[in-house]
Design a protein around this motif. Structure first.
Motif, PDB file in Angstrom:
ATOM      1  N   LEU A 133       0.853  -1.184   0.000  1.00 46.45           N
ATOM      2  CA  LEU A 133       0.000   0.000   0.000  1.00 46.45           C
ATOM      3  C   LEU A 133       0.893   1.240   0.000  1.00 46.45           C
ATOM      4  O   LEU A 133       1.723   1.416   0.887  1.00 46.45           O
ATOM      5  CB  LEU A 133      -0.900   0.012   1.237  1.00 46.45           C
ATOM      6  N   VAL A 134       0.722   2.095  -1.014  1.00 44.73           N
ATOM      7  CA  VAL A 134       1.559   3.292  -1.123  1.00 44.73           C
ATOM      8  C   VAL A 134       0.749   4.580  -1.123  1.00 44.73           C
ATOM      9  O   VAL A 134       1.311   5.664  -1.029  1.00 44.73           O
ATOM     10  CB  VAL A 134       2.483   3.237  -2.362  1.00 44.73           C
ATOM     11  N   GLY A 135      -0.580   4.470  -1.226  1.00 38.86           N
ATOM     12  CA  GLY A 135      -1.412   5.666  -1.229  1.00 38.86           C
ATOM     13  C   GLY A 135      -2.849   5.347  -0.884  1.00 38.86           C
ATOM     14  O   GLY A 135      -3.320   4.228  -1.119  1.00 38.86           O
ATOM     15  N   ILE A 136      -3.530   6.340  -0.301  1.00 33.30           N
ATOM     16  CA  ILE A 136      -4.939   6.194   0.042  1.00 33.30           C
ATOM     17  C   ILE A 136      -5.696   7.474  -0.307  1.00 33.30           C
ATOM     18  O   ILE A 136      -5.140   8.571  -0.273  1.00 33.30           O
ATOM     19  CB  ILE A 136      -5.153   5.844   1.537  1.00 33.30           C
ATOM     20  N   LEU A 137      -6.951   7.283  -0.647  1.00 31.85           N
ATOM     21  CA  LEU A 137      -7.864   8.362  -0.994  1.00 31.85           C
ATOM     22  C   LEU A 137      -9.159   8.117  -0.250  1.00 31.85           C
ATOM     23  O   LEU A 137      -9.672   6.999  -0.237  1.00 31.85           O
ATOM     24  CB  LEU A 137      -8.119   8.342  -2.502  1.00 31.85           C
ATOM     25  N   SER A 138      -9.677   9.163   0.373  1.00 32.78           N
ATOM     26  CA  SER A 138     -10.974   9.089   1.043  1.00 32.78           C
ATOM     27  C   SER A 138     -11.818  10.250   0.568  1.00 32.78           C
ATOM     28  O   SER A 138     -11.345  11.389   0.500  1.00 32.78           O
ATOM     29  CB  SER A 138     -10.781   9.153   2.566  1.00 32.78           C
ATOM     30  N   MET A 139     -13.070   9.960   0.214  1.00 31.60           N
ATOM     31  CA  MET A 139     -13.969  10.993  -0.290  1.00 31.60           C
ATOM     32  C   MET A 139     -15.400  10.680   0.116  1.00 31.60           C
ATOM     33  O   MET A 139     -15.730   9.553   0.451  1.00 31.60           O
ATOM     34  CB  MET A 139     -13.855  11.089  -1.804  1.00 31.60           C
ATOM     35  N   GLY A 140     -16.225  11.727   0.091  1.00 31.34           N
ATOM     36  CA  GLY A 140     -17.619  11.547   0.448  1.00 31.34           C
ATOM     37  C   GLY A 140     -18.368  12.854   0.360  1.00 31.34           C
ATOM     38  O   GLY A 140     -17.909  13.814  -0.266  1.00 31.34           O
ATOM     39  N   PRO A 141     -19.528  12.916   1.005  1.00 30.87           N
ATOM     40  CA  PRO A 141     -20.327  14.145   0.945  1.00 30.87           C
ATOM     41  C   PRO A 141     -19.625  15.300   1.659  1.00 30.87           C
ATOM     42  O   PRO A 141     -18.833  15.084   2.577  1.00 30.87           O
ATOM     43  CB  PRO A 141     -21.630  13.767   1.655  1.00 30.87           C
ATOM     44  N   PRO A 142     -19.922  16.518   1.246  1.00 33.87           N
ATOM     45  CA  PRO A 142     -19.300  17.687   1.890  1.00 33.87           C
ATOM     46  C   PRO A 142     -19.654  17.772   3.375  1.00 33.87           C
ATOM     47  O   PRO A 142     -20.774  17.460   3.771  1.00 33.87           O
ATOM     48  CB  PRO A 142     -19.892  18.876   1.127  1.00 33.87           C
ATOM     49  N   HIS A 143     -18.687  18.222   4.172  1.00 31.24           N
ATOM     50  CA  HIS A 143     -18.896  18.407   5.616  1.00 31.24           C
ATOM     51  C   HIS A 143     -19.684  19.671   5.925  1.00 31.24           C
ATOM     52  O   HIS A 143     -20.463  19.706   6.863  1.00 31.24           O
ATOM     53  CB  HIS A 143     -17.557  18.510   6.356  1.00 31.24           C
ATOM     54  N   GLU A 144     -19.425  20.727   5.172  1.00 29.94           N
ATOM     55  CA  GLU A 144     -19.987  22.037   5.490  1.00 29.94           C
ATOM     56  C   GLU A 144     -21.326  22.251   4.812  1.00 29.94           C
ATOM     57  O   GLU A 144     -21.511  21.897   3.641  1.00 29.94           O
ATOM     58  CB  GLU A 144     -19.012  23.145   5.074  1.00 29.94           C
ATOM     59  N   ALA A 145     -22.246  22.885   5.527  1.00 30.67           N
ATOM     60  CA  ALA A 145     -23.605  23.119   5.025  1.00 30.67           C
ATOM     61  C   ALA A 145     -23.644  24.087   3.845  1.00 30.67           C
ATOM     62  O   ALA A 145     -24.602  24.068   3.066  1.00 30.67           O
ATOM     63  CB  ALA A 145     -24.493  23.641   6.148  1.00 30.67           C
ATOM     64  N   ASP A 146     -22.605  24.918   3.679  1.00 34.79           N
ATOM     65  CA  ASP A 146     -22.636  25.878   2.569  1.00 34.79           C
ATOM     66  C   ASP A 146     -22.198  25.261   1.237  1.00 34.79           C
ATOM     67  O   ASP A 146     -22.196  25.944   0.217  1.00 34.79           O
ATOM     68  CB  ASP A 146     -21.791  27.116   2.893  1.00 34.79           C
TER      69      ASP A 146
END
Length: 169
Positions: A67-80
């Motif tokens: 394992l040489v890299g990781i990516l994490s993504m999802g819905p925006p945290h901020e309401a704006d």
């Protein structure tokens, strides 16, 4: 590039720990703040939740079985931030020692692919203000600060950045 599995948690946590230590040390955060006794287990629990989450995506980049890299993504945290048009890039981490060899760019391209596949036009992320390496990386990929800040470690702030995609591409 592959989707993370529960069996990756220890490797993901270790890589995250190595990467964050490198950039926070470079930004002047004292080692004592980086080596909190519960920090590693807290990071592992956070990654466990992300890997098992239905609204987050965690991807792994492997090289020769490591394992040489990781990516994490999802819905925006901020309401704006409009979740109907945006996705948040929570984290990209690459194993120190192989920075600048294309792993981060491959992970970034995966994030952009996910945006395009979902017909989303905006990416949003936060980068620690003293992590000039990360900010330069994102700027090279078209990200721009949007003026939003929040407190971060070492008396520094996190700077929010946005990526606008051309919907016609």
């Amino acid at each position: 590039m592959r989707t993370a599995s529960p069996g990756d948690l220890d490797s993901i946590t270790d890589l995250h720990t190595l990467a964050r230590t490198a950039y926070y040390q470079a930004g002047g955060v004292p080692d004592v703040e980086l080596a909190s006794p519960g920090g590693h287990s807290s990071r592992r629990e956070s990654w466990r939740r992300a890997v098992h989450s239905s609204d987050r995506t965690v991807m792994c980049a492997d090289r020769e079985g490591e394992l040489v890299g990781i990516l994490s993504m999802g819905p925006p945290h901020e309401a704006d931030i409009d979740a109907a048009t945006a996705r948040q890039l929570y984290q990209i981490h690459v194993r120190p020692g192989i920075w600048g060899q294309g792993t981060g760019s491959a992970l970034h391209a995966e994030f952009v692919r996910v945006l395009r596949d979902a017909s989303l036009v905006t990416g949003v992320l936060e980068a620690w203000e003293r992590n000039s390496r990360a900010q330069a990386f994102y700027a090279r990929h078209g990200w721009k600060p949007d003026g939003h800040h929040r407190p971060g470690p070492g008396n520094g702030n996190y700077v929010r950045m946005r990526l606008s995609l051309d919907p016609a591409v």
